[in-house]
Design a protein around this motif. Structure first.
Motif, PDB file in Angstrom:
ATOM      1  N   TYR A 461       0.836  -1.196   0.000  1.00  0.00           N
ATOM      2  CA  TYR A 461       0.000   0.000   0.000  1.00  0.00           C
ATOM      3  C   TYR A 461       0.875   1.252   0.000  1.00  0.00           C
ATOM      4  O   TYR A 461       1.861   1.336   0.725  1.00  0.00           O
ATOM      5  CB  TYR A 461      -0.903   0.014   1.236  1.00  0.00           C
ATOM      6  CG  TYR A 461      -1.848   1.188   1.267  1.00  0.00           C
ATOM      7  CD1 TYR A 461      -3.048   1.164   0.562  1.00  0.00           C
ATOM      8  CD2 TYR A 461      -1.537   2.338   1.985  1.00  0.00           C
ATOM      9  CE1 TYR A 461      -3.909   2.240   0.572  1.00  0.00           C
ATOM     10  CE2 TYR A 461      -2.390   3.420   2.008  1.00  0.00           C
ATOM     11  CZ  TYR A 461      -3.572   3.368   1.293  1.00  0.00           C
ATOM     12  OH  TYR A 461      -4.416   4.448   1.305  1.00  0.00           O
ATOM     13  N   GLY A 462       0.500   2.239  -0.808  1.00  0.00           N
ATOM     14  CA  GLY A 462       1.254   3.486  -0.850  1.00  0.00           C
ATOM     15  C   GLY A 462       0.388   4.669  -1.206  1.00  0.00           C
ATOM     16  O   GLY A 462      -0.691   4.525  -1.787  1.00  0.00           O
ATOM     17  N   TYR A 463       0.874   5.869  -0.858  1.00  0.00           N
ATOM     18  CA  TYR A 463       0.183   7.121  -1.190  1.00  0.00           C
ATOM     19  C   TYR A 463       1.218   8.137  -1.674  1.00  0.00           C
ATOM     20  O   TYR A 463       1.398   8.331  -2.844  1.00  0.00           O
ATOM     21  CB  TYR A 463      -0.611   7.631   0.012  1.00  0.00           C
ATOM     22  CG  TYR A 463      -1.479   8.822  -0.322  1.00  0.00           C
ATOM     23  CD1 TYR A 463      -2.648   8.651  -1.052  1.00  0.00           C
ATOM     24  CD2 TYR A 463      -1.127  10.105   0.076  1.00  0.00           C
ATOM     25  CE1 TYR A 463      -3.446   9.736  -1.387  1.00  0.00           C
ATOM     26  CE2 TYR A 463      -1.923  11.196  -0.239  1.00  0.00           C
ATOM     27  CZ  TYR A 463      -3.081  11.010  -0.979  1.00  0.00           C
ATOM     28  OH  TYR A 463      -3.853  12.092  -1.306  1.00  0.00           O
ATOM     29  N   GLY A 464       1.887   8.829  -0.765  1.00  0.00           N
ATOM     30  CA  GLY A 464       3.031   9.652  -1.121  1.00  0.00           C
ATOM     31  C   GLY A 464       2.736  10.974  -1.801  1.00  0.00           C
ATOM     32  O   GLY A 464       3.411  11.327  -2.770  1.00  0.00           O
ATOM     33  N   SER A 465       1.768  11.740  -1.278  1.00  0.00           N
ATOM     34  CA  SER A 465       1.479  13.074  -1.826  1.00  0.00           C
ATOM     35  C   SER A 465       0.947  13.991  -0.734  1.00  0.00           C
ATOM     36  O   SER A 465       0.485  13.530   0.313  1.00  0.00           O
ATOM     37  CB  SER A 465       0.443  12.990  -2.952  1.00  0.00           C
ATOM     38  OG  SER A 465       0.993  12.429  -4.119  1.00  0.00           O
ATOM     39  N   GLY A 535       6.036 -10.849  -9.331  1.00  0.00           N
ATOM     40  CA  GLY A 535       4.750 -11.253  -9.895  1.00  0.00           C
ATOM     41  C   GLY A 535       3.739 -11.710  -8.863  1.00  0.00           C
ATOM     42  O   GLY A 535       2.671 -12.210  -9.218  1.00  0.00           O
ATOM     43  N   LYS A 536       4.041 -11.520  -7.569  1.00  0.00           N
ATOM     44  CA  LYS A 536       3.099 -11.926  -6.515  1.00  0.00           C
ATOM     45  C   LYS A 536       2.650 -10.743  -5.653  1.00  0.00           C
ATOM     46  O   LYS A 536       1.992 -10.923  -4.628  1.00  0.00           O
ATOM     47  CB  LYS A 536       3.733 -13.004  -5.617  1.00  0.00           C
ATOM     48  CG  LYS A 536       3.983 -14.315  -6.340  1.00  0.00           C
ATOM     49  CD  LYS A 536       4.602 -15.358  -5.436  1.00  0.00           C
ATOM     50  CE  LYS A 536       3.573 -16.030  -4.558  1.00  0.00           C
ATOM     51  NZ  LYS A 536       2.694 -16.952  -5.293  1.00  0.00           N
ATOM     52  N   ILE A 537       3.013  -9.525  -6.070  1.00  0.00           N
ATOM     53  CA  ILE A 537       2.651  -8.317  -5.318  1.00  0.00           C
ATOM     54  C   ILE A 537       1.349  -7.737  -5.856  1.00  0.00           C
ATOM     55  O   ILE A 537       1.145  -7.656  -7.072  1.00  0.00           O
ATOM     56  CB  ILE A 537       3.773  -7.261  -5.408  1.00  0.00           C
ATOM     57  CG1 ILE A 537       5.051  -7.786  -4.738  1.00  0.00           C
ATOM     58  CG2 ILE A 537       3.345  -5.939  -4.772  1.00  0.00           C
ATOM     59  CD1 ILE A 537       6.250  -6.874  -4.908  1.00  0.00           C
ATOM     60  N   ILE A 538       0.480  -7.319  -4.937  1.00  0.00           N
ATOM     61  CA  ILE A 538      -0.720  -6.559  -5.312  1.00  0.00           C
ATOM     62  C   ILE A 538      -0.477  -5.119  -4.878  1.00  0.00           C
ATOM     63  O   ILE A 538      -0.286  -4.836  -3.694  1.00  0.00           O
ATOM     64  CB  ILE A 538      -1.995  -7.101  -4.631  1.00  0.00           C
ATOM     65  CG1 ILE A 538      -2.253  -8.552  -5.049  1.00  0.00           C
ATOM     66  CG2 ILE A 538      -3.201  -6.237  -5.003  1.00  0.00           C
ATOM     67  CD1 ILE A 538      -1.849  -9.555  -4.036  1.00  0.00           C
ATOM     68  N   GLY A 539      -0.443  -4.210  -5.830  1.00  0.00           N
ATOM     69  CA  GLY A 539      -0.294  -2.798  -5.509  1.00  0.00           C
ATOM     70  C   GLY A 539      -1.646  -2.193  -5.207  1.00  0.00           C
ATOM     71  O   GLY A 539      -2.633  -2.499  -5.883  1.00  0.00           O
ATOM     72  N   MET A 540      -1.709  -1.342  -4.200  1.00  0.00           N
ATOM     73  CA  MET A 540      -2.984  -0.701  -3.853  1.00  0.00           C
ATOM     74  C   MET A 540      -2.755   0.757  -3.488  1.00  0.00           C
ATOM     75  O   MET A 540      -1.842   1.082  -2.731  1.00  0.00           O
ATOM     76  CB  MET A 540      -3.673  -1.423  -2.702  1.00  0.00           C
ATOM     77  CG  MET A 540      -4.994  -0.777  -2.269  1.00  0.00           C
ATOM     78  SD  MET A 540      -5.813  -1.631  -0.889  1.00  0.00           S
ATOM     79  CE  MET A 540      -6.898  -2.736  -1.783  1.00  0.00           C
ATOM     80  N   GLY A 541      -3.586   1.638  -4.045  1.00  0.00           N
ATOM     81  CA  GLY A 541      -3.531   3.061  -3.721  1.00  0.00           C
ATOM     82  C   GLY A 541      -4.767   3.764  -4.244  1.00  0.00           C
ATOM     83  O   GLY A 541      -5.377   3.326  -5.227  1.00  0.00           O
ATOM     84  N   GLY A 542      -5.149   4.848  -3.577  1.00  0.00           N
ATOM     85  CA  GLY A 542      -6.329   5.599  -3.983  1.00  0.00           C
ATOM     86  C   GLY A 542      -6.041   7.065  -4.172  1.00  0.00           C
ATOM     87  O   GLY A 542      -5.152   7.624  -3.531  1.00  0.00           O
ATOM     88  N   SER A 543      -6.771   7.707  -5.089  1.00  0.00           N
ATOM     89  CA  SER A 543      -6.644   9.131  -5.368  1.00  0.00           C
ATOM     90  C   SER A 543      -5.224   9.429  -5.860  1.00  0.00           C
ATOM     91  O   SER A 543      -4.801   8.892  -6.885  1.00  0.00           O
ATOM     92  CB  SER A 543      -7.018   9.949  -4.137  1.00  0.00           C
ATOM     93  OG  SER A 543      -7.230  11.295  -4.462  1.00  0.00           O
ATOM     94  N   ALA A 544      -4.435  10.231  -5.105  1.00  0.00           N
ATOM     95  CA  ALA A 544      -3.040  10.426  -5.511  1.00  0.00           C
ATOM     96  C   ALA A 544      -2.252   9.129  -5.398  1.00  0.00           C
ATOM     97  O   ALA A 544      -1.246   8.939  -6.075  1.00  0.00           O
ATOM     98  CB  ALA A 544      -2.391  11.521  -4.663  1.00  0.00           C
ATOM     99  N   GLY A 545      -2.712   8.209  -4.537  1.00  0.00           N
ATOM    100  CA  GLY A 545      -2.134   6.876  -4.503  1.00  0.00           C
ATOM    101  C   GLY A 545      -2.452   6.095  -5.769  1.00  0.00           C
ATOM    102  O   GLY A 545      -1.731   5.156  -6.131  1.00  0.00           O
TER     103      GLY A 545
END
Length: 691
Positions: A461-465, A535-545
């Motif tokens: 999970y990431g955002y960063g803004s 190939g086993k990672i699920i990336g998740m982020g919303g809006s600026a994420g």
């Protein structure tokens, strides 16, 4: 089922002598803000496309109906449905909120201290039923100082245009005209004759503050402050000692404040300090002193004190420290409590104003915790406060804490009705090097039985803004993935302020790509350390994420099994070039001004997700959006989906789900929020073969 296709209509765009093709720009309507308020104005062809995408989503996800229900029931089973908050003791009443087993919205109650008589003054479920609306968003809920009036603001579309209402609590009757198209915030005057509110302009920006006399016509409302810059938005609040109102005008990078006395009959706000680009400050008032929280000559903030705002002889009260983010102050008669954050961990500091001695308040032996403080009563002549904490594996606990004796009494613990054992989970705080050797903190939460041998799937999970820090708090919802051997990792990447103001500055404007590089570095580090595999990672982020997700999947699609993007900011160049949109002008200091600055244009163009979709294989992708979202317009994810369908070379899932009656925060109500999480998680379980 036939894969939806959005009609192509070529438009060649140009800026700074650069030309590019956009086949889907036609779906953006010039009257888009009107569409957000009234969806009947949406182009019929666009509505048809969104409905086709929704139907395709339902078709592809039909085998997840059981898992969606199972996860919904799991998440709801971890919530104490019939619950209530701790009471706050005001002057004449104690106030608290509660939820019921069947209700979706909160209820506000109060008890008269002199008689112990309890009354219900707000019931969200009853209000929603009375209005017969699908979406029900409560902006603000305020009781007047004399305890006679209840003011509240409602958004019934999800578009964040709030209408203010004021009612007499005893008679339950409205006592003044409703005030439309506001930001939602409400502040009573101390004599309870007026309310202050901010009005939205034609671009959905709050730039005017009005005073409304209760019982009078809205046409007679008095404009007390107007911000001339389109990049700045305004808000109003009251000081801790209730002697002054402060008006704050700011963008993401710069602020300016004005003040006036609470007893001024004709408010004439006075400037505290003229705005200076890159300088953020806020002033409060307590015990015949003014306190200023500022980053002037103090990158990670400091607090100064002065006796007067007339001559402003400021002296340092809390000095700045490198990469330690100095937070604000909470005042009591005999104590001052403040917060500070370093390396993505926060702490509470207690100060004795008589001796100026400070000490950290420690009430847990866990290393990764989120502490909090709230006042137990309005009377500040007390040594007792409510202190709380949670961690990624420990549900929230709130104590009555005596600042003088250090005694604590557990008042409330977040109950998990279906059961929870913190010892079943492992929480780790690690650091990894980014491309430029900056160390990125990451918080890892996993079940103790999940192997660390590269076999596990991992949600990153990431955002960063915007300087928004990701706090490592407890989330009962995540357990539905963690209990299925999916490791949850939060990457505290640049663009937030987990390591101070510098951490934010290194992840915005012409440093924005550091945000993406940090995230990719974390992903590769987790693979290297056998928490997962390529190939086993699920990336998740919303809006600026969602911008983050779009950028990293364009750059390194091979790292991911899947991507979940909520209301994603993926057509960032188009939005940045359109200065009529609600957020664009106020974000020049976050992302740049591509229209006026070629260097900014070239930089944004080089990473904007929509502009950088390539002809290559992409992982499974779920994109969610809302029709009434004015922060990230629905046409951004719609265009992104259409172009991705056109260019991607794989047969992996690409799903677009549009909520037709919601805004940036998704559906309203408790069940609506759980449904959306269950949907996201079911997609993750589907692509990881865990259904």
């Amino acid at each position: 089922m036939k894969i939806p296709q959005l009609r192509k209509k070529l438009e060649v765009k140009s800026c700074h002598d650069v030309s590019w093709e956009d086949n889907y720009s036609w779906i953006h309507q010039k009257n888009i803000l009107e569409v957000l308020k009234d969806s009947s104005k949406l182009l019929p062809e666009v509505r048809k496309y969104l409905e086709e995408e929704n139907a395709y989503f339902e078709y592809q996800m039909k085998n997840t109906k059981d898992s969606q229900k199972k996860i919904f029931d799991e998440i709801k089973g971890r919530i104490k449905l019939e619950d209530q908050s701790l009471p706050f003791k005001d002057v004449r009443y104690e106030y608290w909120t509660k939820t019921t087993e069947k209700g979706n919205y909160s209820i506000k109650l109060r008890k008269k201290i002199s008689t112990n008589e309890v009354e219900e003054i707000w019931n969200g479920d009853k209000e929603k039923e009375k209005l017969n609306t699908e979406y029900f968003g409560l902006g603000d809920l305020e009781v007047s100082f004399n305890d006679k009036y209840l003011a509240y603001s409602l958004d019934l579309k999800g578009s964040e245009y709030y209408t203010i209402h004021v009612r007499d609590i005893e008679t339950n009757k409205l006592i003044t005209e409703k005030i439309q198209e506001t930001s939602g915030s409400i502040t009573f005057s101390l004599d309870d004759k007026y309310i202050f509110y901010s009005k939205l302009d034609e671009h959905h920006r709050p730039r005017k503050i009005f005073r409304h006399k209760l019982g009078s016509s809205v046409l007679d409302d008095e404009l007390i402050f107007e911000e001339k810059s389109e990049a700045f938005t305004v808000g109003l609040g009251i000081s801790s000692d209730e002697k002054f109102f402060f008006i704050t005008s700011s963008d993401h990078n710069t602020s300016e404040q004005y003040y006036f006395s609470v007893d001024e009959q004709e408010p004439k706000p006075k400037l505290i300090q003229k705005r200076e680009r890159g300088i953020i400050y806020s002033v409060n008032s307590w015990d015949e002193n003014f306190y200023k929280h500022t980053n002037k000559d103090a990158e990670d903030f400091k607090i100064e004190r002065a006796r007067s705002l007339e001559d402003q002889n400021w002296e340092v009260f809390i000095p700045a420290r490198n990469e330690v983010l100095i937070g604000g102050l909470v005042f009591l008669k005999n104590w001052i409590i403040r917060s500070e954050t370093s390396n993505a961990l926060s702490k509470l500091i207690l100060r004795d104003p008589k001796t100026n001695k400070e000490e950290e308040i420690i009430f847990s032996d866990e290393k990764v915790v989120v502490p909090g403080i709230s006042l137990a009563q309005k009377d500040k002549n007390t040594d007792e406060v409510h202190l709380s904490y949670s961690s990624p594996k420990t549900p929230g606990r709130t104590y009555l804490y005596n600042l003088k004796t250090k005694e604590r009494k557990l008042l409330k613990e977040q109950e998990i009705p279906s059961g929870h054992n913190s010892d079943d989970y492992i929480v780790e705080r690690l650091e990894c090097s980014s491309h430029d050797n900056r160390l990125i903190p990451l918080t890892i939460t996993r079940h103790k039985s999940t192997p660390v041998d590269g076999s596990a799937n991992l949600l990153l999970y990431g955002y960063g803004s915007y300087g928004s820090s990701m706090t490592p708090n407890f989330s009962s919802t995540r357990l539905s993935l963690i209990n299925r051997d999916i490791i949850w990792v939060t990457a505290h990447i640049r663009g937030g302020m987990e390591k101070g103001m510098k951490w934010w500055k290194e992840g915005k404007l012409l440093n924005k790509k550091n945000t993406f590089e940090d995230y990719i570095a974390v992903a590769k580090f987790l693979i290297e350390k056998k928490y997962t595999s390529k190939g086993k990672i699920i990336g998740m982020g919303g809006s600026a994420g969602g911008l983050l997700m779009g950028a990293v999947v364009n750059k390194n699609p091979e790292l991911f099994k899947g991507i979940v993007m909520a209301v994603p900011f993926v057509d960032s160049l188009t939005t940045n070039l359109d200065h009529s949109l609600p957020l664009t002008v106020g974000e020049f200091d976050e992302f740049g001004n591509a229209k006026e600055n070629k260097e900014h244009f070239d930089y944004i163009y080089s990473y904007a997700p929509y502009n950088n979709i390539k002809k290559m294989d992409y992982p499974d992708i779920l994109i969610t959006t809302s029709l009434s979202d004015n922060r990230v317009l629905f046409d951004e994810p719609a265009k992104f989906t259409a172009k991705l369908r056109e260019l991607k070379t794989d047969n992996n899932l690409l799903l677009l789900k549009t909520e037709m009656n919601a805004g940036h925060g998704g559906k309203s109500g408790r069940d609506g929020a759980i449904e959306e999480i269950a949907l996201d998680y079911s997609f993750i379980l589907k692509i990881t073969d865990k259904i």
